[in-house]
Design a protein around this motif. Structure first.
Motif, PDB file in Angstrom:
ATOM      1  N   ALA A   1       0.826  -1.212   0.000  1.00  0.00           N
ATOM      2  CA  ALA A   1       0.000   0.000   0.000  1.00  0.00           C
ATOM      3  C   ALA A   1       0.858   1.260   0.000  1.00  0.00           C
ATOM      4  CB  ALA A   1      -0.928  -0.010   1.204  1.00  0.00           C
ATOM      5  N   PHE A   2       1.973   1.217   0.725  1.00  0.00           N
ATOM      6  CA  PHE A   2       2.830   2.393   0.888  1.00  0.00           C
ATOM      7  C   PHE A   2       4.282   1.962   0.678  1.00  0.00           C
ATOM      8  CE2 PHE A   2      -0.790   2.678   3.876  1.00  0.00           C
ATOM      9  CZ  PHE A   2      -1.481   3.735   3.280  1.00  0.00           C
ATOM     10  N   PRO A   3       4.769   1.995  -0.561  1.00  0.00           N
ATOM     11  CA  PRO A   3       6.108   1.449  -0.873  1.00  0.00           C
ATOM     12  C   PRO A   3       7.232   2.034  -0.024  1.00  0.00           C
ATOM     13  CG  PRO A   3       4.879   1.870  -2.894  1.00  0.00           C
ATOM     14  CD  PRO A   3       4.054   2.431  -1.776  1.00  0.00           C
ATOM     15  N   GLN A   4       7.082   3.273   0.440  1.00  0.00           N
ATOM     16  CA  GLN A   4       8.142   3.896   1.227  1.00  0.00           C
ATOM     17  C   GLN A   4       8.371   3.195   2.563  1.00  0.00           C
ATOM     18  OE1 GLN A   4       5.121   5.132   0.733  1.00  0.00           O
ATOM     19  NE2 GLN A   4       4.369   6.310   2.473  1.00  0.00           N
ATOM     20  N   LEU A   5       7.402   2.399   3.015  1.00  0.00           N
ATOM     21  CA  LEU A   5       7.543   1.702   4.299  1.00  0.00           C
ATOM     22  C   LEU A   5       8.451   0.480   4.204  1.00  0.00           C
ATOM     23  CD1 LEU A   5       3.911   1.888   5.764  1.00  0.00           C
ATOM     24  CD2 LEU A   5       5.806   3.512   5.986  1.00  0.00           C
ATOM     25  N   ALA A   6       8.816   0.086   2.994  1.00  0.00           N
ATOM     26  CA  ALA A   6       9.684  -1.096   2.826  1.00  0.00           C
ATOM     27  C   ALA A   6      11.038  -0.894   3.496  1.00  0.00           C
ATOM     28  CB  ALA A   6       9.868  -1.401   1.342  1.00  0.00           C
ATOM     29  N   LYS A   7      11.439   0.368   3.629  1.00  0.00           N
ATOM     30  CA  LYS A   7      12.770   0.627   4.209  1.00  0.00           C
ATOM     31  C   LYS A   7      12.804   0.449   5.714  1.00  0.00           C
ATOM     32  CE  LYS A   7      12.251   5.665   4.652  1.00  0.00           C
ATOM     33  NZ  LYS A   7      11.037   5.983   3.911  1.00  0.00           N
ATOM     34  N   ILE A   8      11.662   0.310   6.351  1.00  0.00           N
ATOM     35  CA  ILE A   8      11.621   0.085   7.804  1.00  0.00           C
ATOM     36  C   ILE A   8      11.817  -1.404   8.054  1.00  0.00           C
ATOM     37  CG2 ILE A   8      10.249   0.287   9.910  1.00  0.00           C
ATOM     38  CD1 ILE A   8       8.700   2.543   8.594  1.00  0.00           C
ATOM     39  N   GLU A   9      12.941  -1.775   8.647  1.00  0.00           N
ATOM     40  CA  GLU A   9      13.292  -3.186   8.799  1.00  0.00           C
ATOM     41  C   GLU A   9      12.609  -3.833   9.997  1.00  0.00           C
ATOM     42  OE1 GLU A   9      17.479  -3.735   8.758  1.00  0.00           O
ATOM     43  OE2 GLU A   9      17.743  -2.823   6.765  1.00  0.00           O
ATOM     44  N   ASN A  10      12.435  -3.100  11.067  1.00  0.00           N
ATOM     45  CA  ASN A  10      11.835  -3.671  12.266  1.00  0.00           C
ATOM     46  C   ASN A  10      10.352  -3.939  12.034  1.00  0.00           C
ATOM     47  OD1 ASN A  10      10.223  -3.088  14.984  1.00  0.00           O
ATOM     48  ND2 ASN A  10      12.245  -3.913  15.545  1.00  0.00           N
ATOM     49  N   GLU A  11       9.924  -5.183  12.292  1.00  0.00           N
ATOM     50  CA  GLU A  11       8.553  -5.588  11.978  1.00  0.00           C
ATOM     51  C   GLU A  11       7.516  -4.764  12.721  1.00  0.00           C
ATOM     52  OE1 GLU A  11       6.894  -9.906  11.418  1.00  0.00           O
ATOM     53  OE2 GLU A  11       6.734  -9.407  13.563  1.00  0.00           O
ATOM     54  N   LYS A  12       7.709  -4.612  14.025  1.00  0.00           N
ATOM     55  CA  LYS A  12       6.729  -3.874  14.834  1.00  0.00           C
ATOM     56  C   LYS A  12       6.659  -2.412  14.416  1.00  0.00           C
ATOM     57  CE  LYS A  12       5.087  -3.541  19.605  1.00  0.00           C
ATOM     58  NZ  LYS A  12       3.788  -4.120  19.245  1.00  0.00           N
ATOM     59  N   GLU A  13       7.808  -1.819  14.120  1.00  0.00           N
ATOM     60  CA  GLU A  13       7.823  -0.416  13.697  1.00  0.00           C
ATOM     61  C   GLU A  13       7.142  -0.246  12.347  1.00  0.00           C
ATOM     62  OE1 GLU A  13      11.828   0.965  13.775  1.00  0.00           O
ATOM     63  OE2 GLU A  13      12.028   0.769  15.964  1.00  0.00           O
ATOM     64  N   ARG A  14       7.353  -1.205  11.437  1.00  0.00           N
ATOM     65  CA  ARG A  14       6.716  -1.112  10.128  1.00  0.00           C
ATOM     66  C   ARG A  14       5.201  -1.267  10.252  1.00  0.00           C
ATOM     67  NH1 ARG A  14       7.995  -5.559   6.174  1.00  0.00           N
ATOM     68  NH2 ARG A  14      10.148  -5.084   6.740  1.00  0.00           N
ATOM     69  N   ALA A  15       4.755  -2.192  11.121  1.00  0.00           N
ATOM     70  CA  ALA A  15       3.320  -2.367  11.351  1.00  0.00           C
ATOM     71  C   ALA A  15       2.705  -1.096  11.921  1.00  0.00           C
ATOM     72  CB  ALA A  15       3.077  -3.550  12.281  1.00  0.00           C
ATOM     73  N   GLU A  16       3.409  -0.480  12.874  1.00  0.00           N
ATOM     74  CA  GLU A  16       2.913   0.761  13.466  1.00  0.00           C
ATOM     75  C   GLU A  16       2.847   1.874  12.420  1.00  0.00           C
ATOM     76  OE1 GLU A  16       5.673   1.343  16.607  1.00  0.00           O
ATOM     77  OE2 GLU A  16       4.689  -0.071  17.990  1.00  0.00           O
TER      78      GLU A  16
END
Length: 386
Positions: A308-323
């Motif tokens: 949905a938001f390609p820019q979030l792919a750079k967030i490696e931590n799972e919980k942080e990316r979910a948030e």
């Protein structure tokens, strides 16, 4: 891999300008007498006139039922079915938003006079035969054209569902030109609704959550995440409208087989009591349900975030990316101009416990949520959304 079942509409036809072929399709697939089901809002758009011209041009005799209301009550369903019986319709065409398509499904079922509506409520209780059925959506939201579900308002505010593969239409006819005239607010609300379908299908705790639904959900989010704002801001953008309509359908296929959960369970009482449109009801509670779920079950949200938001792919931590995904969905709703709180919908704070109590009755949906909810949890979510 766990066993699963995947059902969808028998035939899907997609293309700009396809409504012009409706008459020939009906003549070939149904016959010479058809019931056309729609609503007063659609009557004002000119789209129904286009459909009637196509049908009559092909020599099809049409009985028009145009009284579908939002959140349709049982009386409308039975009146529509009666119209099909009295006109000796050989089949049914539903044209419009989710309510019109839902009523068309049930009219096709009940017109065979094989069972009553009361007997059809629930999962797997609707029995064949039904009349041949073609569904033509005019919003990119519900995905009703590919779902085996029809929602009916019973009594003052309660909603009940008929859920059965029997309700899947013979043909889903998708013409993105029919969505070009949708106002921005309806585009936004129905679009968020469709994204919710994809999100909840992917994260569903249902035993029937399956690889097909998950792949459809991610493709739906890819299409809609990239096109919703464009469709809201420029309603005549046909590529964006096409992506939204296709994404909505894919999300419908996904949740038809991997069912939705707490977002919908909490949205239904809002719509039932305060007549808030379904898509907006979903949007109002979505961020708070996602945050609640992601605290203990971040994985599915982290996995779908980059689609949905390609820019979030750079967030490696799972919980942080979910948030981050939860926050991006909330921000998208706001950018699209949707109301952001229950108080904006004139819902009294003292009514929230009643909403929570009613939401807990949606056991068919709550069982699919990736995190169990108590009535206290639901009330807290409503409080946060207020």
């Amino acid at each position: 891999m766990n066993p699963f079942t995947f059902n969808t509409s028998a035939s899907i036809r997609f293309g700009a300008g396809l409504l012009a072929q409706l008459g020939e399709i009906v003549k070939e697939e149904i016959g010479s007498r058809v019931l056309l089901v729609t609503d007063p809002g659609m009557m004002a758009t000119g789209i129904v006139d286009q459909a009637l011209a196509s049908l009559e041009g092909a020599g099809v005799s049409v009985t028009l039922y145009k009284d579908v209301a939002a959140d349709p009550p049982e009386s409308i369903v039975t009146a529509c079915a009666d119209a099909a019986i009295e006109s000796r319709a050989q089949g049914v065409v539903g044209l419009g938003g989710g309510s019109s398509l839902d009523v068309a499904k049930l009219a096709a079922l009940l017109a065979t006079q094989n069972q009553s509506l009361a007997d059809a409520y629930g999962v797997g209780n609707a029995k064949a035969p039904r009349l041949p059925l073609i569904l033509v959506p005019t919003t990119a939201g519900t995905g009703s054209e590919v779902t085996p579900i029809s929602i009916v308002t019973t009594g003052a505010s309660e909603k009940m569902g008929v859920v059965s593969p029997v309700l899947l239409p013979d043909i889903a006819l998708l013409d993105p030109e029919l969505t070009l005239g949708l106002p921005p607010h309806i585009t936004a609300a129905t679009g968020i609704d469709a994204m919710v379908h994809a999100i909840e299908a992917y994260a569903s705790a249902s035993a029937n959550n399956n690889p097909i639904s998950r792949n459809l959900a991610t493709e739906a989010l890819r299409l809609m995440g990239a096109s919703l704002e464009t469709a809201v801001k420029n309603g005549r953008d046909l590529p964006a409208r096409s992506d939204m309509l296709l994404g909505s359908m894919l999300a419908g296929q996904a949740f038809a087989n991997s069912p939705v959960a707490a977002v919908h369970a909490l949205a239904y009482p809002i719509g039932g009591h305060f007549h808030v449109p379904h898509g907006l009801s979903n949007a109002l509670v979505l961020p708070y349900v996602l945050r609640f779920n992601a605290e203990v079950a971040p994985t599915p949200y982290a996995e779908i975030a980059p689609f949905a938001f390609p820019q979030l792919a750079k967030i490696e931590n799972e919980k942080e990316r979910a948030e981050a995904f939860c926050e991006e969905m909330a921000a998208l709703s706001k950018r699209c101009g949707l109301q952001q709180s229950l108080r904006e919908m004139d819902i009294p704070r003292e009514f929230l416990p009643k909403l929570a109590k009613d939401a807990m009755n949606q056991t068919r949906l709550l069982v699919n949520n990736p995190r169990e909810l108590t009535e206290s949890d639901v009330l807290n979510i409503y409080e946060a959304a207020w």
